[in-house]
Design a protein around this motif. Structure first.
Motif, PDB file in Angstrom:
ATOM      1  N   GLY A 135       0.799  -1.207   0.000  1.00 50.10           N
ATOM      2  CA  GLY A 135       0.000   0.000   0.000  1.00 50.10           C
ATOM      3  C   GLY A 135       0.837   1.264   0.000  1.00 50.10           C
ATOM      4  O   GLY A 135       0.400   2.313  -0.473  1.00 50.10           O
ATOM      5  N   ASP A 136       2.075   1.155   0.505  1.00 51.16           N
ATOM      6  CA  ASP A 136       2.956   2.310   0.577  1.00 51.16           C
ATOM      7  C   ASP A 136       3.663   2.570  -0.753  1.00 51.16           C
ATOM      8  O   ASP A 136       3.762   3.713  -1.201  1.00 51.16           O
ATOM      9  N   ILE A 137       4.128   1.496  -1.414  1.00 51.01           N
ATOM     10  CA  ILE A 137       4.889   1.686  -2.652  1.00 51.01           C
ATOM     11  C   ILE A 137       3.998   1.656  -3.893  1.00 51.01           C
ATOM     12  O   ILE A 137       4.443   1.972  -4.985  1.00 51.01           O
ATOM     13  N   GLY A 138       2.739   1.267  -3.715  1.00 47.04           N
ATOM     14  CA  GLY A 138       1.808   1.257  -4.838  1.00 47.04           C
ATOM     15  C   GLY A 138       0.727   2.303  -4.653  1.00 47.04           C
ATOM     16  O   GLY A 138       0.803   3.166  -3.783  1.00 47.04           O
ATOM     17  N   THR A 139      -0.294   2.218  -5.469  1.00 46.90           N
ATOM     18  CA  THR A 139      -1.373   3.202  -5.397  1.00 46.90           C
ATOM     19  C   THR A 139      -2.726   2.538  -5.196  1.00 46.90           C
ATOM     20  O   THR A 139      -3.758   3.195  -5.237  1.00 46.90           O
ATOM     21  N   TRP A 140      -2.724   1.228  -4.959  1.00 49.32           N
ATOM     22  CA  TRP A 140      -3.982   0.484  -4.973  1.00 49.32           C
ATOM     23  C   TRP A 140      -4.770   0.605  -3.671  1.00 49.32           C
ATOM     24  O   TRP A 140      -5.989   0.509  -3.659  1.00 49.32           O
ATOM     25  N   PHE A 141      -4.086   0.785  -2.516  1.00 49.29           N
ATOM     26  CA  PHE A 141      -4.760   0.594  -1.233  1.00 49.29           C
ATOM     27  C   PHE A 141      -5.488   1.846  -0.766  1.00 49.29           C
ATOM     28  O   PHE A 141      -4.890   2.910  -0.611  1.00 49.29           O
ATOM     29  N   ASP A 142      -6.759   1.679  -0.527  1.00 50.49           N
ATOM     30  CA  ASP A 142      -7.588   2.747   0.020  1.00 50.49           C
ATOM     31  C   ASP A 142      -8.497   2.116   1.065  1.00 50.49           C
ATOM     32  O   ASP A 142      -9.457   1.418   0.722  1.00 50.49           O
ATOM     33  N   PRO A 143      -8.213   2.324   2.360  1.00 53.41           N
ATOM     34  CA  PRO A 143      -9.022   1.693   3.409  1.00 53.41           C
ATOM     35  C   PRO A 143     -10.515   1.939   3.255  1.00 53.41           C
ATOM     36  O   PRO A 143     -11.343   1.084   3.598  1.00 53.41           O
ATOM     37  N   GLU A 144     -10.890   3.094   2.713  1.00 51.37           N
ATOM     38  CA  GLU A 144     -12.303   3.417   2.585  1.00 51.37           C
ATOM     39  C   GLU A 144     -12.992   2.625   1.488  1.00 51.37           C
ATOM     40  O   GLU A 144     -14.216   2.618   1.406  1.00 51.37           O
ATOM     41  N   SER A 145     -12.212   1.956   0.641  1.00 53.66           N
ATOM     42  CA  SER A 145     -12.808   1.182  -0.444  1.00 53.66           C
ATOM     43  C   SER A 145     -13.311  -0.179   0.019  1.00 53.66           C
ATOM     44  O   SER A 145     -14.059  -0.843  -0.698  1.00 53.66           O
ATOM     45  N   TYR A 146     -12.911  -0.593   1.225  1.00 53.22           N
ATOM     46  CA  TYR A 146     -13.334  -1.895   1.726  1.00 53.22           C
ATOM     47  C   TYR A 146     -14.634  -1.774   2.519  1.00 53.22           C
ATOM     48  O   TYR A 146     -14.842  -0.814   3.264  1.00 53.22           O
ATOM     49  N   THR A 147     -15.489  -2.758   2.370  1.00 53.44           N
ATOM     50  CA  THR A 147     -16.801  -2.737   3.003  1.00 53.44           C
ATOM     51  C   THR A 147     -16.730  -3.275   4.424  1.00 53.44           C
ATOM     52  O   THR A 147     -15.742  -3.901   4.834  1.00 53.44           O
ATOM     53  N   ASP A 148     -17.801  -3.052   5.166  1.00 53.99           N
ATOM     54  CA  ASP A 148     -17.855  -3.550   6.540  1.00 53.99           C
ATOM     55  C   ASP A 148     -17.689  -5.057   6.593  1.00 53.99           C
ATOM     56  O   ASP A 148     -17.031  -5.591   7.483  1.00 53.99           O
ATOM     57  N   ARG A 149     -18.295  -5.764   5.644  1.00 60.13           N
ATOM     58  CA  ARG A 149     -18.195  -7.227   5.701  1.00 60.13           C
ATOM     59  C   ARG A 149     -16.799  -7.715   5.336  1.00 60.13           C
ATOM     60  O   ARG A 149     -16.387  -8.790   5.777  1.00 60.13           O
ATOM     61  N   GLN A 150     -16.055  -6.936   4.546  1.00 55.89           N
ATOM     62  CA  GLN A 150     -14.669  -7.318   4.274  1.00 55.89           C
ATOM     63  C   GLN A 150     -13.805  -7.137   5.514  1.00 55.89           C
ATOM     64  O   GLN A 150     -12.969  -7.993   5.825  1.00 55.89           O
ATOM     65  N   TRP A 151     -14.022  -6.038   6.241  1.00 57.04           N
ATOM     66  CA  TRP A 151     -13.304  -5.860   7.497  1.00 57.04           C
ATOM     67  C   TRP A 151     -13.734  -6.920   8.511  1.00 57.04           C
ATOM     68  O   TRP A 151     -12.897  -7.419   9.287  1.00 57.04           O
ATOM     69  N   ALA A 152     -15.001  -7.284   8.518  1.00 58.83           N
ATOM     70  CA  ALA A 152     -15.477  -8.327   9.435  1.00 58.83           C
ATOM     71  C   ALA A 152     -14.842  -9.671   9.097  1.00 58.83           C
ATOM     72  O   ALA A 152     -14.508 -10.463   9.991  1.00 58.83           O
ATOM     73  N   THR A 153     -14.663  -9.939   7.807  1.00 60.79           N
ATOM     74  CA  THR A 153     -14.008 -11.183   7.392  1.00 60.79           C
ATOM     75  C   THR A 153     -12.557 -11.194   7.841  1.00 60.79           C
ATOM     76  O   THR A 153     -12.037 -12.218   8.311  1.00 60.79           O
ATOM     77  N   LEU A 154     -11.878 -10.065   7.696  1.00 62.62           N
ATOM     78  CA  LEU A 154     -10.500  -9.969   8.178  1.00 62.62           C
ATOM     79  C   LEU A 154     -10.436 -10.245   9.672  1.00 62.62           C
ATOM     80  O   LEU A 154      -9.538 -10.963  10.145  1.00 62.62           O
ATOM     81  N   GLU A 155     -11.377  -9.698  10.423  1.00 55.72           N
ATOM     82  CA  GLU A 155     -11.407  -9.950  11.866  1.00 55.72           C
ATOM     83  C   GLU A 155     -11.592 -11.431  12.162  1.00 55.72           C
ATOM     84  O   GLU A 155     -10.986 -11.968  13.100  1.00 55.72           O
ATOM     85  N   ALA A 156     -12.419 -12.111  11.372  1.00 48.99           N
ATOM     86  CA  ALA A 156     -12.612 -13.550  11.562  1.00 48.99           C
ATOM     87  C   ALA A 156     -11.328 -14.306  11.248  1.00 48.99           C
ATOM     88  O   ALA A 156     -10.957 -15.258  11.959  1.00 48.99           O
ATOM     89  N   VAL A 157     -10.639 -13.910  10.200  1.00 51.32           N
ATOM     90  CA  VAL A 157      -9.362 -14.529   9.850  1.00 51.32           C
ATOM     91  C   VAL A 157      -8.359 -14.336  10.978  1.00 51.32           C
ATOM     92  O   VAL A 157      -7.649 -15.282  11.370  1.00 51.32           O
ATOM     93  N   GLN A 158      -8.301 -13.142  11.537  1.00 51.60           N
ATOM     94  CA  GLN A 158      -7.377 -12.866  12.631  1.00 51.60           C
ATOM     95  C   GLN A 158      -7.724 -13.676  13.879  1.00 51.60           C
ATOM     96  O   GLN A 158      -6.831 -14.175  14.574  1.00 51.60           O
ATOM     97  N   ALA A 159      -8.997 -13.839  14.153  1.00 49.94           N
ATOM     98  CA  ALA A 159      -9.422 -14.617  15.320  1.00 49.94           C
ATOM     99  C   ALA A 159      -9.051 -16.086  15.158  1.00 49.94           C
ATOM    100  O   ALA A 159      -8.552 -16.723  16.102  1.00 49.94           O
ATOM    101  N   VAL A 160      -9.268 -16.628  13.982  1.00 51.14           N
ATOM    102  CA  VAL A 160      -8.910 -18.024  13.727  1.00 51.14           C
ATOM    103  C   VAL A 160      -7.395 -18.194  13.804  1.00 51.14           C
ATOM    104  O   VAL A 160      -6.892 -19.200  14.328  1.00 51.14           O
ATOM    105  N   ALA A 161      -6.656 -17.219  13.305  1.00 49.70           N
ATOM    106  CA  ALA A 161      -5.197 -17.288  13.358  1.00 49.70           C
ATOM    107  C   ALA A 161      -4.707 -17.356  14.802  1.00 49.70           C
ATOM    108  O   ALA A 161      -3.786 -18.115  15.122  1.00 49.70           O
TER     109      ALA A 161
END
Length: 319
Positions: free
Chosen positions: A233-259
């Protein structure tokens, strides 16, 4: 490293594929992977038991194929399953083209750079709206008959186009696609749902690229936090936190919990979730800029998730 059949091909491949799109690639003036690092990554992947390597004629302006070819000269070619792609041009001025002329030029360039007589798998990198799919498939079929290509694959395209290609191959008695390469991961599903339905119905192997959503699923980014220095996200131009939806962030949280439960990293869990897809053979393509990153990703091969953990990640996106 465990091995799996690549769909209906009968070929045994490692359950993780090494992607080499970063070899020789520059992002914002930064060379992501140089020749020395590329060879070190290939060495480590092979040491771990990996045998499936993915590249393309356009990666690094051909350097990806060249560096793999150099690396292969010191090894038994038959030990590895090499995949490359055609659509963008390195040999011809006819870019974004799947005509007979362009495919013929590009396959020769690819084989020369890889220093090999054949490809195990040849993808069309994108769909060419200006060339009839029958012409493309007839040309690819000839390459199979000549022994230059063993199997055919299709990357990103609309589901109806993939269906059209499969129908054309069947109706005209041509070689058909047996492997696909869409973007797909735990937070990228709806956009490719119809495509994956076709793959499941037609017994096509799925080798998804961007299994970590370009780093989003590693957990390194926070919804309201700063982008880490040196990250994609730092060396490219693709990453925009606001472009991700609530359910995508919720999925990440589930991945982190399982990890946390599995004593693994979020990246390993996200990759393992793909490997354990049960509707089709799924062999995720991992990329890494350093051997340490590759080492972490390879840990997914040793990870085991319960059905409940896998379903929790799946359900987090659906809910």
């Amino acid at each position: 490293m465990e091995y799996t059949k690549l769909g209906s091909t009968g070929v045994d491949v490692s359950e993780i594929c090494l992607g080499t799109w970063r070899f020789g690639m520059e992002s914002e003036g930064v060379l992501e992977t140089d020749r020395e690092t590329a060879h070190a990554l290939l060495d480590r992947f092979a040491e771990a038991g990996g045998n499936f390597i993915d590249t393309a004629n356009a990666y690094g302006d051909g350097d990806s194929e060249r560096w793999i070819g150099e690396w292969l000269t010191e090894r038994d070619r038959e030990d590895y399953v090499i995949a490359s792609k055609v659509y963008w041009a390195e040999e011809s001025r006819f870019d974004q083209n799947l005509s007979r002329k362009n495919i013929r030029a590009e396959i020769e360039g690819t084989l020369d750079r890889l220093n090999t007589d054949y490809l195990d798998l040849y993808y069309i990198h994108r769909w060419d709206d200006d060339t009839p799919i029958e012409e493309t498939l007839r040309t690819l079929t000839r390459l199979v008959k000549e022994g230059k290509v063993h199997y055919l694959g299709a990357s990103t395209m609309a589901a109806w186009k993939l269906t059209k290609a499969l129908w054309t191959a069947d109706a005209e008695g041509l070689e058909s696609f047996t492997v696909t390469q869409p973007q797909h991961n735990a937070v990228y599903r709806d956009e490719v749902a119809d495509y994956l339905d076709v793959c499941a119905d037609q017994d096509l192997a799925v080798c998804p690229y961007s299994p970590l959503e370009a780093g989003f699923l590693t957990g390194k980014y926070e919804r309201d936090g700063d982008i880490p220095e040196g990250s994609r996200g730092d060396i490219g131009t693709w990453f925009d936190p606001e472009s991700y939806t609530d359910r995508q962030w919720a999925t990440l949280e589930a991945v982190q919990a399982v990890a946390a439960e599995a004593d693994a990293t979020p990246a390993q869990v996200a990759i393992r979730w793909l490997i354990e897809r049960d509707r089709f053979t799924c062999v995720p393509i991992i990329g890494a800029r350093t051997v340490d990153q590759l080492e972490e990703n390879l840990g997914a091969a040793d990870l085991s998730l319960s059905d409940a953990q896998t379903e929790r990640i799946t359900d987090a996106y659906r809910e």
